[in-house]
Design an enzyme around this catalytic site. Structure first.
Site, PDB file in Angstrom:
ATOM      1  N   SER A 285      46.177  63.014 -12.217  1.00 16.57           N
ATOM      2  CA  SER A 285      46.833  62.148 -11.223  1.00 16.57           C
ATOM      3  C   SER A 285      47.211  62.860  -9.929  1.00 16.57           C
ATOM      4  O   SER A 285      47.284  62.230  -8.877  1.00 16.57           O
ATOM      5  CB  SER A 285      48.065  61.490 -11.840  1.00 16.57           C
ATOM      6  OG  SER A 285      48.920  62.468 -12.420  1.00 16.57           O
TER       7      SER A 285
ATOM      8  N   LYS B 160      49.215  58.078  -5.874  1.00 16.28           N
ATOM      9  CA  LYS B 160      50.176  57.098  -5.344  1.00 16.28           C
ATOM     10  C   LYS B 160      49.689  56.443  -4.053  1.00 16.28           C
ATOM     11  O   LYS B 160      50.007  55.296  -3.775  1.00 16.28           O
ATOM     12  CB  LYS B 160      51.545  57.742  -5.140  1.00 16.28           C
ATOM     13  CG  LYS B 160      52.287  57.949  -6.445  1.00 16.28           C
ATOM     14  CD  LYS B 160      53.769  58.206  -6.228  1.00 16.28           C
ATOM     15  CE  LYS B 160      54.505  58.306  -7.544  1.00 16.28           C
ATOM     16  NZ  LYS B 160      54.219  59.574  -8.260  1.00 16.28           N
TER      17      LYS B 160
ATOM     18  N   GLU C 252      62.549  53.256  -2.147  1.00 15.99           N
ATOM     19  CA  GLU C 252      63.396  54.380  -2.533  1.00 15.99           C
ATOM     20  C   GLU C 252      62.467  55.492  -3.005  1.00 15.99           C
ATOM     21  O   GLU C 252      61.294  55.265  -3.277  1.00 15.99           O
ATOM     22  CB  GLU C 252      64.338  54.001  -3.684  1.00 15.99           C
ATOM     23  CG  GLU C 252      63.657  53.890  -5.045  1.00 15.99           C
ATOM     24  CD  GLU C 252      62.786  52.654  -5.175  1.00 15.99           C
ATOM     25  OE1 GLU C 252      63.080  51.657  -4.479  1.00 15.99           O
ATOM     26  OE2 GLU C 252      61.808  52.683  -5.944  1.00 15.99           O
TER      27      GLU C 252
END
Ligand SMILES: *Cc1c(COP(=O)(O)O)cnc(C)c1O
Length: 416
Positions: free
Chosen positions: A388, A101, A123
């Protein structure tokens, strides 16, 4: 004969200027202030992010702060267990903060800086996106407002503490069910009020244009690196490339550099407890086309078109839609979308931990589980699996719900 040739021009054709991937994507926002905000955002992205200076600065950040390139690792012992597939892991778990991310959060933060914004708004559900964005905000010296449902705040104490330590404001949302959906609404409202001084940072390759394009571009570093690393290590391309799909950011960044290659691509969705609605979050496998959160794609929706309840044991995968580019690649039959259930993912998590000394996130374990399925059958082949993220965040949950690895694996007929 070569179906892949059609993809030589793919990146020039998709998305269109309005953010369409075929019929998917677009920008369906109605609030006129948000429409203005997103127009400015798209313009900023299209000009600034293509400049040589921006690209050079982002490259330096990736190297010096994030620790890129991340390794590509050949799992020899795990590959030998089932025999048919040589498995190579793209180690996004070794990217700073422990997951992919940060790749798009650093891009978004740098764009905010170049656009003269003072604050990042987002958010978060489980808190992973909030932590990555708070990290970017700290790095760039920007303010950071993270909207989070009160129920999620209570469940995710360690990530709330991390965000606060990094200097972000965690703003509790008490409307409705007090979870992610309400937090999304609150963050969009804040952006509509504050867009002159703030930018909204999405956490995946979904949402209204320009988010799916921007996040794909920032995540493409995964596929670019793994493609050249694999070529360097083996002298050829892999047979398969596999990644998990929540909203679709790590997977789209993994796939795009391989689109014009003779390589099979697999997006792995979470099958959760099974195919019934509410038991999974496999939006492409079981969803329908519709508009949600300002874009058109495959989604799991109730009769009235509102987001259906979703479930997966991987909190990063339980999103009721897939990014619009995945919808297009599915329809073009270029990427195969498959589904892996909770227990198959946990089996992969235990195996990778025990056999290779790498504890993966449950999300990433879905991708690995599909590679292990392939490794049990068929012809000899090779696969890159995008790992990931790391599994530290999942340890308590895994031990509480699935017990020790040995027992779990033995029940499934695997004795090491
Ligand atoms: C958030 C997350 C995902 C899912 O998000 P995508 O946008 O589909 O990549 C996958 N793995 C990890 C470790 C995550 O934190």
């Amino acid at each position: 004969m070569n179906v892949y040739r059609d993809f030589d021009n793919y990146l020039k054709e998709y998305p269109t200027q309005d953010g369409y991937f075929g019929p998917y994507g677009g920008n369906y926002l109605e609030d006129p202030e948000l429409v203005k905000a997103f127009r400015e955002y798209a313009e900023g992205y299209n000009t600034i992010a293509q400049s040589a200076q921006f690209i050079a600065e982002l490259r330096r950040i990736r190297k010096e702060f994030q620790g890129r390139p991340t390794p590509l690792y050949h799992c020899q012992r795990l590959s030998n267990l089932f025999g048919k597939t040589q498995i190579y892991l793209k180690r996004e778990d070794l990217n700073h903060t422990g997951a992919h991310k940060l790749n798009h959060c650093m891009g978004e933060g740098l764009l905010a800086k170049y656009m003269g914004k003072k604050k990042l708004i987002a958010e978060t559900g489980a808190g992973q996106h909030g932590v990555a964005l708070a990290t970017a905000a700290a790095y760039f010296g920007l303010e950071c407002d993270i909207y989070m449902g009160e129920v999620d705040i209570a469940k995710q104490a360690p990530n709330v503490a991390r965000m606060k330590l990094l200097g972000a404001r965690v703003i509790p949302v008490s409307a409705g069910l007090k979870t992610l959906k309400e937090a999304v609404d609150a963050a969009f409202q804040a952006y509509s009020r504050e867009y002159k001084t703030a930018i909204y940072c999405i956490g995946t390759a979904a949402g209204p244009h320009p988010f799916p394009l921007m996040v794909r571009d920032f995540q493409q570093v995964i596929g670019d690196e793994s493609r050249s690393q694999f070529l360097e290590m083996t002298g050829h391309l892999p047979d398969k490339v596999i990644a998990c799909v929540g909203g679709g950011s790590n997977s789209i960044g993994t796939f795009v550099p391989f689109l014009a290659d003779p390589v099979e691509l697999y997006g792995v969705e979470p099958l959760g407890r099974g195919p019934a609605i509410g038991d999974n979050a496999a939006s492409i496998s079981f969803g329908k086309v519709g508009v949600m959160h300002g874009f058109n794609s495959y989604m799991l929706a109730s009769e009235d078109g509102s987001p259906a309840p979703v479930y997966s044991n991987a909190s990063g995968l339980d999103y009721p839609a897939a990014g619009p580019e995945h919808a297009l690649l599915h329809d073009m039959n270029r990427v195969h979308y498959v589904a892996v259930d909770d227990e198959e993912a946990i089996e992969a998590l235990f195996l990778l931990s025990r056999i290779e000394g790498i504890i993966p996130a449950i999300e990433s374990s879905h991708a690995l589980a599909y590679a292990l399925k392939v490794a049990r059958e068929g012809r000899p082949n090779s696969a890159i699996v995008t790992l990931s993220g790391r599994g530290d965040k999942d340890l308590d949950y895994v031990i509480e719900n699935y017990g020790s690895g040995d027992e779990f694996l033995a029940k499934r007929g695997i004795v090491l």
